[in-house]
Design a protein around this motif. Structure first.
Motif, PDB file in Angstrom:
ATOM      1  N   ARG A 176      69.543  -8.342 124.422  1.00  8.69           N
ATOM      2  CA  ARG A 176      70.533  -8.098 123.374  1.00  8.69           C
ATOM      3  C   ARG A 176      71.428  -6.947 123.824  1.00  8.69           C
ATOM      4  O   ARG A 176      70.940  -5.887 124.235  1.00  8.69           O
ATOM      5  CB  ARG A 176      69.840  -7.750 122.063  1.00  8.69           C
ATOM      6  CG  ARG A 176      70.762  -7.430 120.915  1.00  8.69           C
ATOM      7  CD  ARG A 176      69.956  -7.136 119.660  1.00  8.69           C
ATOM      8  NE  ARG A 176      69.273  -8.328 119.157  1.00  8.69           N
ATOM      9  CZ  ARG A 176      68.383  -8.298 118.173  1.00  8.69           C
ATOM     10  NH1 ARG A 176      68.050  -7.151 117.603  1.00  8.69           N
ATOM     11  NH2 ARG A 176      67.821  -9.419 117.767  1.00  8.69           N
ATOM     12  N   SER A 236      74.305  -4.241 122.645  1.00 18.19           N
ATOM     13  CA  SER A 236      74.780  -3.580 121.427  1.00 18.19           C
ATOM     14  C   SER A 236      76.102  -2.902 121.719  1.00 18.19           C
ATOM     15  O   SER A 236      76.190  -2.035 122.604  1.00 18.19           O
ATOM     16  CB  SER A 236      73.762  -2.546 120.938  1.00 18.19           C
ATOM     17  OG  SER A 236      72.533  -3.165 120.610  1.00 18.19           O
ATOM     18  N   PHE A 271      77.216  -3.360 116.636  1.00  9.10           N
ATOM     19  CA  PHE A 271      77.489  -4.786 116.624  1.00  9.10           C
ATOM     20  C   PHE A 271      76.699  -5.365 117.791  1.00  9.10           C
ATOM     21  O   PHE A 271      76.878  -4.938 118.931  1.00  9.10           O
ATOM     22  CB  PHE A 271      78.978  -5.074 116.787  1.00  9.10           C
ATOM     23  CG  PHE A 271      79.275  -6.506 117.136  1.00  9.10           C
ATOM     24  CD1 PHE A 271      78.984  -7.516 116.235  1.00  9.10           C
ATOM     25  CD2 PHE A 271      79.824  -6.843 118.352  1.00  9.10           C
ATOM     26  CE1 PHE A 271      79.236  -8.846 116.557  1.00  9.10           C
ATOM     27  CE2 PHE A 271      80.078  -8.166 118.681  1.00  9.10           C
ATOM     28  CZ  PHE A 271      79.784  -9.170 117.779  1.00  9.10           C
ATOM     29  N   TYR A 272      75.810  -6.280 117.520  1.00  5.21           N
ATOM     30  CA  TYR A 272      74.922  -6.764 118.575  1.00  5.21           C
ATOM     31  C   TYR A 272      75.116  -8.262 118.791  1.00  5.21           C
ATOM     32  O   TYR A 272      75.509  -9.018 117.900  1.00  5.21           O
ATOM     33  CB  TYR A 272      73.458  -6.464 118.234  1.00  5.21           C
ATOM     34  CG  TYR A 272      72.919  -7.169 117.016  1.00  5.21           C
ATOM     35  CD1 TYR A 272      72.352  -8.446 117.113  1.00  5.21           C
ATOM     36  CD2 TYR A 272      72.971  -6.574 115.758  1.00  5.21           C
ATOM     37  CE1 TYR A 272      71.861  -9.104 116.002  1.00  5.21           C
ATOM     38  CE2 TYR A 272      72.479  -7.223 114.636  1.00  5.21           C
ATOM     39  CZ  TYR A 272      71.927  -8.485 114.766  1.00  5.21           C
ATOM     40  OH  TYR A 272      71.444  -9.133 113.654  1.00  5.21           O
ATOM     41  N   LEU A 273      74.801  -8.692 119.998  1.00  4.54           N
ATOM     42  CA  LEU A 273      74.870 -10.086 120.401  1.00  4.54           C
ATOM     43  C   LEU A 273      73.757 -10.321 121.402  1.00  4.54           C
ATOM     44  O   LEU A 273      73.620  -9.576 122.381  1.00  4.54           O
ATOM     45  CB  LEU A 273      76.229 -10.409 121.021  1.00  4.54           C
ATOM     46  CG  LEU A 273      76.395 -11.800 121.639  1.00  4.54           C
ATOM     47  CD1 LEU A 273      76.286 -12.877 120.561  1.00  4.54           C
ATOM     48  CD2 LEU A 273      77.736 -11.902 122.364  1.00  4.54           C
ATOM     49  N   GLY A 274      72.920 -11.349 121.152  1.00  9.63           N
ATOM     50  CA  GLY A 274      71.788 -11.573 122.041  1.00  9.63           C
ATOM     51  C   GLY A 274      71.369 -13.022 122.097  1.00  9.63           C
ATOM     52  O   GLY A 274      71.849 -13.877 121.345  1.00  9.63           O
ATOM     53  N   GLU A 305      74.687 -11.186 109.661  1.00  9.72           N
ATOM     54  CA  GLU A 305      73.492 -11.296 110.494  1.00  9.72           C
ATOM     55  C   GLU A 305      73.120 -12.775 110.610  1.00  9.72           C
ATOM     56  O   GLU A 305      72.864 -13.451 109.604  1.00  9.72           O
ATOM     57  CB  GLU A 305      72.346 -10.499 109.897  1.00  9.72           C
ATOM     58  CG  GLU A 305      72.512  -8.997 110.074  1.00  9.72           C
ATOM     59  CD  GLU A 305      71.215  -8.262 109.864  1.00  9.72           C
ATOM     60  OE1 GLU A 305      70.981  -7.264 110.586  1.00  9.72           O
ATOM     61  OE2 GLU A 305      70.442  -8.655 108.979  1.00  9.72           O
ATOM     62  N   THR A 306      73.094 -13.262 111.838  1.00 12.46           N
ATOM     63  CA  THR A 306      73.016 -14.699 112.076  1.00 12.46           C
ATOM     64  C   THR A 306      72.012 -15.010 113.170  1.00 12.46           C
ATOM     65  O   THR A 306      71.940 -14.300 114.178  1.00 12.46           O
ATOM     66  CB  THR A 306      74.399 -15.250 112.482  1.00 12.46           C
ATOM     67  OG1 THR A 306      75.354 -14.901 111.472  1.00 12.46           O
ATOM     68  CG2 THR A 306      74.359 -16.759 112.660  1.00 12.46           C
ATOM     69  N   GLU A 307      71.262 -16.111 112.965  1.00 15.53           N
ATOM     70  CA  GLU A 307      70.388 -16.687 113.980  1.00 15.53           C
ATOM     71  C   GLU A 307      70.677 -18.171 114.078  1.00 15.53           C
ATOM     72  O   GLU A 307      70.596 -18.899 113.079  1.00 15.53           O
ATOM     73  CB  GLU A 307      68.917 -16.462 113.641  1.00 15.53           C
ATOM     74  CG  GLU A 307      68.493 -15.008 113.720  1.00 15.53           C
ATOM     75  CD  GLU A 307      67.012 -14.826 113.436  1.00 15.53           C
ATOM     76  OE1 GLU A 307      66.361 -15.818 113.010  1.00 15.53           O
ATOM     77  OE2 GLU A 307      66.487 -13.716 113.631  1.00 15.53           O
ATOM     78  N   VAL A 342      70.184 -17.835 119.470  1.00 13.14           N
ATOM     79  CA  VAL A 342      71.320 -16.928 119.632  1.00 13.14           C
ATOM     80  C   VAL A 342      71.447 -16.127 118.347  1.00 13.14           C
ATOM     81  O   VAL A 342      71.420 -16.705 117.246  1.00 13.14           O
ATOM     82  CB  VAL A 342      72.622 -17.692 119.918  1.00 13.14           C
ATOM     83  CG1 VAL A 342      73.796 -16.736 119.985  1.00 13.14           C
ATOM     84  CG2 VAL A 342      72.496 -18.499 121.203  1.00 13.14           C
ATOM     85  N   ASP A 343      71.573 -14.805 118.470  1.00 13.54           N
ATOM     86  CA  ASP A 343      71.697 -13.973 117.268  1.00 13.54           C
ATOM     87  C   ASP A 343      72.807 -12.946 117.440  1.00 13.54           C
ATOM     88  O   ASP A 343      73.122 -12.516 118.544  1.00 13.54           O
ATOM     89  CB  ASP A 343      70.372 -13.281 116.929  1.00 13.54           C
ATOM     90  CG  ASP A 343      69.791 -12.511 118.100  1.00 13.54           C
ATOM     91  OD1 ASP A 343      70.500 -12.351 119.110  1.00 13.54           O
ATOM     92  OD2 ASP A 343      68.641 -12.057 118.014  1.00 13.54           O
ATOM     93  N   PHE A 344      73.423 -12.567 116.329  1.00 12.13           N
ATOM     94  CA  PHE A 344      74.460 -11.541 116.326  1.00 12.13           C
ATOM     95  C   PHE A 344      74.576 -10.987 114.925  1.00 12.13           C
ATOM     96  O   PHE A 344      74.085 -11.574 113.943  1.00 12.13           O
ATOM     97  CB  PHE A 344      75.809 -12.077 116.832  1.00 12.13           C
ATOM     98  CG  PHE A 344      76.337 -13.249 116.062  1.00 12.13           C
ATOM     99  CD1 PHE A 344      77.126 -13.088 114.921  1.00 12.13           C
ATOM    100  CD2 PHE A 344      76.045 -14.543 116.474  1.00 12.13           C
ATOM    101  CE1 PHE A 344      77.610 -14.176 114.228  1.00 12.13           C
ATOM    102  CE2 PHE A 344      76.532 -15.652 115.773  1.00 12.13           C
ATOM    103  CZ  PHE A 344      77.322 -15.462 114.644  1.00 12.13           C
TER     104      PHE A 344
END
Length: 474
Positions: free
Chosen positions: A457, A459, A209-212, A256-258, A232-234
């Motif tokens: 990012r 993880s 699970f990532y967040l950046g 998956e989002t930007e 912003v992406d996650f």
């Protein structure tokens, strides 16, 4: 009578001499004489008397002469007496340190034992792994050590299961085992330092699970550059291997989002699923007969790719376009993939059912793409990804200000590098470049546009790769 009288006189004389030197311990004259008289001649031989203990040596006494009698061999009972037991109460005296310090194997049996306490390990609790072939036992403390090398009350984390009933220490000492201080075992992809602290050194960035966030400037021909743009992406990614006859790797991605703060631009996918495969039976077997017969196997590793509910919002020149892909179904052909199928270069093609929410249109969008995802090292620190995608919008109604069958071209190449880990969660640097051209926006002239993205990012839940090695085998 004359003989008896002579013997009586001799006894009286001897008794007087012994009485002067015997200090009151010799029998009286009368009792001895009476005994001699009453004893027959044939029974007067004296009884054997045990020799007295040798007197204590004095400085003036001369040393005894050496005996000429050969020493007697020890009796069998004496020769079979057990040797004195070795001291097993002091572990320090039994240790045989080695440099560099060895490591217990995670994939071999381990015993939890209590050994004699030492200054560094007063509890005596150890993990032990013995090799009967080399008579060598690796032992490591069952608790973490502090910076000075002394035992703490923090138990070791991420160790293998250990048996509580181990071999007897006394028996191992008698058999000549060496006890070597070592570092405790750790699972594949994890490393343990000399203090027993465990840390992850191998990461699977396909399961996380990532967040950046990133700086994402945009350039369009004939338009001022947007250098204050942020992204912003996650998302959530995972993969699962399967298959007996054919090896398969299933990939799943969720949400998956930007996002671009301050803009309407948005790209979000609810679910993406794909798999690739390694066929064990080739599709074609070609044999040549030029000289020695040679066989060439040709296989087609065909897979599948799909998306469900992909929402995209694009804002250009005060014009907004909102596209919702209900479902996309594509076939894939691997041009190359790694042995574990994690890395690949492939072709992808197929249709998508799309809803143009801005113009209230339902369309079919065929797509063709060349894409790749490569993990460049065994520990998963370096990732390279790229893709080129061409889309054609079909069955659309006429919309003023745009062609009847619009087209889209997208290209992307990026690189991700793990910098460090916080609580075993990797923090990575992400850099990518993107290019695009499209003519599906009404009243917006088609232009090439480029963006560069650079950011960090984090993880979460990034386990070790399935091919991760043991730290002891590195």
């Amino acid at each position: 009578m004359i003989i008896q009288a002579a013997m009586v006189g001799w006894v009286l004389l001897l008794s007087q001499v012994e009485g002067q030197s015997g200090q009151g311990e010799s029998p009286s004259e009368e009792s001895m004489v009476q005994k001699l008289r009453d004893t027959p001649d044939e029974e007067r031989s004296p009884e054997p008397v045990s020799p007295p203990a040798p007197p204590a040596a004095s400085p003036q006494a001369p040393s005894p002469a050496p005996s000429l009698v050969a020493p007697q061999a020890p009796s069998p009972a004496a020769s079979s007496a057990p040797a004195p037991a070795l001291d097993v109460t002091d572990l320090t005296g039994l240790l045989a340190p080695e440099e560099p310090q060895p490591v217990l194997r995670y994939d071999l049996p381990v015993f939890c034992v209590r050994l004699p306490p030492t200054q560094q390990v007063p509890s005596g609790q150890h993990r032990m792994q013995c090799d009967p072939a080399t008579h060598r036992c690796l032992i490591s403390p069952a608790y973490e050590l502090d910076s000075s090398g002394e035992e703490t009350r923090r138990p070791l984390l991420r160790t293998s299961y250990c048996e509580r009933s181990g071999p007897a220490l006394e028996a191992q000492v008698q058999e000549g085992y060496r006890f070597v201080p070592a570092i405790a075992d750790a699972p594949p992809g994890w490393y343990r330092d000399e203090q027993g602290r465990v840390m992850q050194f191998n990461f699977d960035l396909h399961r996380r699970f990532y967040l950046g966030g990133a700086w994402s400037p945009l350039w369009r021909r004939g338009v001022d550059a947007q250098t204050d743009r942020l992204r912003v992406d996650f998302g959530i990614q995972t993969e699962v291997p399967s298959g007996e006859e054919d090896q398969r790797l299933h990939r799943l991605a969720f949400l998956e989002t930007e996002l671009y703060p301050g803009e309407q631009n948005l790209d979000i996918t609810l679910l993406r699923y794909d798999f690739n495969v390694e066929r064990r039976v080739p599709l074609f077997r070609i044999t040549t007969f030029f000289g020695k017969p040679r066989r060439f196997d040709i296989g087609l590793n065909l897979g599948f790719w799909s998306e469900v509910l992909h929402q995209e919002v694009i804002e250009r020149e005060d014009t907004e376009l909102s596209l919702l892909t209900w479902v996309a179904l594509h076939g894939t052909l691997d041009l190359w993939h790694s042995e574990d199928l994690s890395s690949f270069v492939r072709l992808r093609a197929g249709p998508a059912l799309e809803r143009d929410r801005t113009n209230a249109l339902n369309t079919i969008v065929p797509t063709a793409a060349l894409e790749g995802d490569l993990t460049l090292d065994v520990d998963g620190f370096h990732h390279l990804f790229f893709g080129v995608e061409l889309e054609k919008v079909l069955l659309a109604e006429d919309v003023p200000g745009r062609p009847m069958r619009p087209e889209r071209l997208k290209a992307r190449v990026g690189y991700e590098l793990i910098l460090l880990a916080i609580n075993d969660q990797p923090l990575s640097l992400v850099a990518d470049g993107r290019g695009g051209w499209r003519n599906d926006m009404a009243d917006v002239s088609p232009k090439w546009e480029w963006s560069a993205n650079a950011g960090l990012r984090v993880s979460l839940w990034a386990p070790a790769r399935r091919s991760a090695p043991l730290a002891s085998a590195r």
